[in-house]
Structures are given as C-alpha cells and as structure tokens.
Design an enzyme around this catalytic site. Sequence first.
Site, mmCIF file in Angstrom:
data_model
loop_
_atom_site.group_PDB
_atom_site.id
_atom_site.type_symbol
_atom_site.label_atom_id
_atom_site.label_comp_id
_atom_site.label_asym_id
_atom_site.label_seq_id
_atom_site.Cartn_x
_atom_site.Cartn_y
_atom_site.Cartn_z
ATOM 1 N N PRO A 1 13.462 -31.768 -26.134
ATOM 2 C CA PRO A 1 13.990 -32.585 -25.031
ATOM 3 C C PRO A 1 13.649 -34.064 -25.118
ATOM 4 O O PRO A 1 14.090 -34.838 -24.264
ATOM 5 C CB PRO A 1 13.342 -31.949 -23.798
ATOM 6 C CG PRO A 1 12.082 -31.330 -24.309
ATOM 7 C CD PRO A 1 12.397 -30.850 -25.698
ATOM 8 N N TYR B 1 20.398 -43.241 -28.149
ATOM 9 C CA TYR B 1 19.979 -42.708 -26.849
ATOM 10 C C TYR B 1 21.146 -42.635 -25.870
ATOM 11 O O TYR B 1 21.303 -41.640 -25.153
ATOM 12 C CB TYR B 1 18.856 -43.586 -26.267
ATOM 13 C CG TYR B 1 18.112 -42.918 -25.128
ATOM 14 C CD1 TYR B 1 16.933 -42.218 -25.371
ATOM 15 C CD2 TYR B 1 18.587 -42.973 -23.821
ATOM 16 C CE1 TYR B 1 16.240 -41.605 -24.334
ATOM 17 C CE2 TYR B 1 17.905 -42.366 -22.781
ATOM 18 C CZ TYR B 1 16.736 -41.674 -23.042
ATOM 19 O OH TYR B 1 16.065 -41.055 -22.018
ATOM 20 N N LYS C 1 18.948 -34.814 -25.288
ATOM 21 C CA LYS C 1 20.220 -34.537 -25.960
ATOM 22 C C LYS C 1 20.750 -33.125 -25.763
ATOM 23 O O LYS C 1 21.850 -32.824 -26.235
ATOM 24 C CB LYS C 1 20.065 -34.798 -27.470
ATOM 25 C CG LYS C 1 19.807 -36.247 -27.812
ATOM 26 C CD LYS C 1 20.899 -37.130 -27.282
ATOM 27 C CE LYS C 1 20.622 -38.604 -27.499
ATOM 28 N NZ LYS C 1 21.542 -39.446 -26.717
ATOM 29 N N HIS D 1 20.880 -46.189 -15.477
ATOM 30 C CA HIS D 1 19.721 -46.780 -16.152
ATOM 31 C C HIS D 1 20.191 -47.620 -17.338
ATOM 32 O O HIS D 1 20.826 -47.110 -18.256
ATOM 33 C CB HIS D 1 18.770 -45.678 -16.646
ATOM 34 C CG HIS D 1 17.896 -45.123 -15.559
ATOM 35 N ND1 HIS D 1 16.707 -44.483 -15.819
ATOM 36 C CD2 HIS D 1 18.026 -45.125 -14.220
ATOM 37 C CE1 HIS D 1 16.149 -44.119 -14.674
ATOM 38 N NE2 HIS D 1 16.938 -44.493 -13.696
ATOM 39 N N TYR E 1 8.426 -43.285 -21.537
ATOM 40 C CA TYR E 1 7.991 -42.412 -22.624
ATOM 41 C C TYR E 1 6.653 -42.938 -23.115
ATOM 42 O O TYR E 1 6.547 -44.108 -23.498
ATOM 43 C CB TYR E 1 8.994 -42.424 -23.777
ATOM 44 C CG TYR E 1 10.300 -41.724 -23.480
ATOM 45 C CD1 TYR E 1 10.484 -40.382 -23.811
ATOM 46 C CD2 TYR E 1 11.361 -42.402 -22.893
ATOM 47 C CE1 TYR E 1 11.679 -39.732 -23.562
ATOM 48 C CE2 TYR E 1 12.572 -41.757 -22.639
ATOM 49 C CZ TYR E 1 12.718 -40.430 -22.971
ATOM 50 O OH TYR E 1 13.901 -39.787 -22.718
#
Length: 389
Positions: free
Chosen positions: A292, A384, A296, A72, A200
């Site tokens: 979550p 990220y 991580k 991704h 998200y």
Amino acid sequence: MKTQVCIIGGGPSGLLLSQLLHTRGIDSIVLERKTKQYVLSRIRAGVLEQGLVDLMEQAGCADRLHAEGFVHDGTLISYGQEMFRVDFTEHAGRPVVVYGQTEVTADLYAAREAAGGAIEFEVEDVELHDLDTDAPYVTYRVHGDDRRIDCDFVAGCDGFHGVSRKTIPTKDRKEFEKVYPFGWLGILSETPPVNDELIYANSPSGFALCSMRNDNLSRYYIQVSMYDSPEDWSDAQFWAELKRRLPADQVGNLVTGPSIEKSIAPLRSFVCETMRWHRLFLCGDAAHIVPPTGAKGLNSAASDVHYLFEALCDFYKGGSTARIDAYAQTALARIWKVSRFSWWMSSLLHRFPEQSEFDSRMQIAELEFLRSNRAAQAAMAQNYVGLPY
C-alpha cells in the site's frame, strides 16, 4: 439466466465495470460471496488517481466524491527530523483526491441499485465453465439453490483468493511474488488529521504514514513485525510509537484519541501473467497486488477496468476483438510499472530486519537526492498521481 458479461466479485472494480457497461447498454450480472454490509464494512485506503476520478465521472458516480473528497496537490516526506514536500501539480500537472474506498464502493452500489443492476450476494461454490468456447457459463449456489448464468464473457474481479485466477490452468499462467517481512498496523480515530496532506515517514524505528478520511477522521499506520497482531498493541502504545517516528513539529500537532478500528495489513507484491484466458479476464487483486505504500491497489484495478471496458465496448459496438486480444499485454505493461513504483517507495521508507548501516545510509542519500532534485520529484509525482492509461 443469461447476460453478456458475468462479473465475479462485488467490490469496487466489479461494480465499476458493471456500471460503466450499463452506460453503454451492455448487460451484466455481479456475483458477490459476502453480504453488501460486509463489503461496505471493509476499511481500505482512499487516495484516488485522476484516472479513477474520471472513470467515476464517466459512470455517473462522482457527485459525492467531488463534494466530500479532499484534493491534495502534494505530499510530505520525512526522515528523522527533516521533512520536505513533493508538489504534484507543479511536477505532474494534476492532484490526487483523498476519498475512502468504502465511499467509492457505496457510491457504486447506489448507482447499480438505482439502475436496477443485477447483483447476487452470498453466492457459494462458484465455478466457471467452457471458458475456451464461445458459450461460457457460470454455476453457483445461493442459500442452497443451484443457479446458472450463460454469458459471452466472464470478468474475474474476485480478489487474490477468488476462484477466477485459479480457474486458469497452471500451465497457462505464471505468477511472481515478493513477500515483505513486516506489516502495517493501522488505526482509525475520530480525531483531526495531523496535517492537511499525507506524511510518509522514514525513521530509525520504522515506517509511518499519516492519512485522513475527513476533517475529524484520521487514519494512521506504523510498520510492525509480520508476526504481530492488533491485540499486541494498545492505543497508548500505538500513539507513543507513532510519535517516535514523526518530526517533533508534527508531533506537536498530533491529536490522539481512542481507535475505532485497528488492523494489520501484510505487505506483498504479486503479479499473474496472463490476465486473460479465452473468455475470462482478470481485474484488480485477482491478477496483481501491490504494497500500500504508493496507494496503487484500487487505482491499478481501475486501470484494468478501463482497458476491459474499452475492449468490450469495441466488441459489442462493431465486433472488433483487437482490444480484447491485447487486454492482458496492455494491462500488464502498466501494472509492472505500478509495481515498480510501489516497490521503490516501500524500499525507500521501511526498515528491513537485516538492514545494514550502509543500507540505511543509502536510504537517507536517496531521500536527500529526492529532496534536492526536481527531476527526481517529477518522476515520483508522475507515478504517484497515476501513469496514463
């Protein structure tokens, strides 16, 4: 029995450490409280930083990951009917890989078994002894038999509820915790993902996340009350609520179906200082937990494994204790930054019980700033995809 490193916990962090040590000729024994089948039945998130991918390669366990994992290059963030993309490769120079934690664990088990690695399952009454000497040992029971392992070091990879952290005297550890007033209701369904990338979502009804395991296995989450249970939610109720939290154009792409797994995960942040006590080292959830939201949990455990592996290699190769002595400070410096990022994402995307209209407007302003500002996107992308070890 005797070994060089006794590893408490047969999850991914303990197995990864054991396999890495094996590549350098360092002996270890892994003790696991549950059965192998139970460990492999646990459903966990699967967004892997490049650092963890590199460790899997170093351990000789990355073939299936590369064959089946989804690379991704970015992620999508929505609020209301608005949606924008943060490009990881543009802003951070590398992607993430979506590959289930269960698959990581299965690959590591296969590698340890192929190498003849020692793993004891269904161990009970584990106790750590003489950690403040140069001759620590571990006692435990297996199916009624008392056993003992003499070792040089103990690695506590046994999670938040394990014995390792609790063995450290309370006067020698300080614990920090934030419990969030909600949980994530997640379902696994044999349906194609709604999008090629993770979504998200911040909505007036609460947070949602659209993820995937493969082309026909999707993982979806919605924010729910911390007092809810999975039985409170039918599949139909879940899908209806998820649709309310996504932009209309994404709802049109959503394929629904029966859930094959349904669970609620609580959200909390937790950090234990210290992560080392004499010959005991803590790794992963034994020392720290993150919500979550930033993906991580497994990745932060992997950074601990990296630091401990390098420290043990220095010790066994040349007798140096410099990295062993610096382990806790080095690991915690990264963990606190990871905890900050997970806290930031959680604060940005969830609705809190006492959230005021001002607070909601601040969330939207932050999201719009992130949408329009390259520096803000770069900061998010760099965190990220994973901070450097």
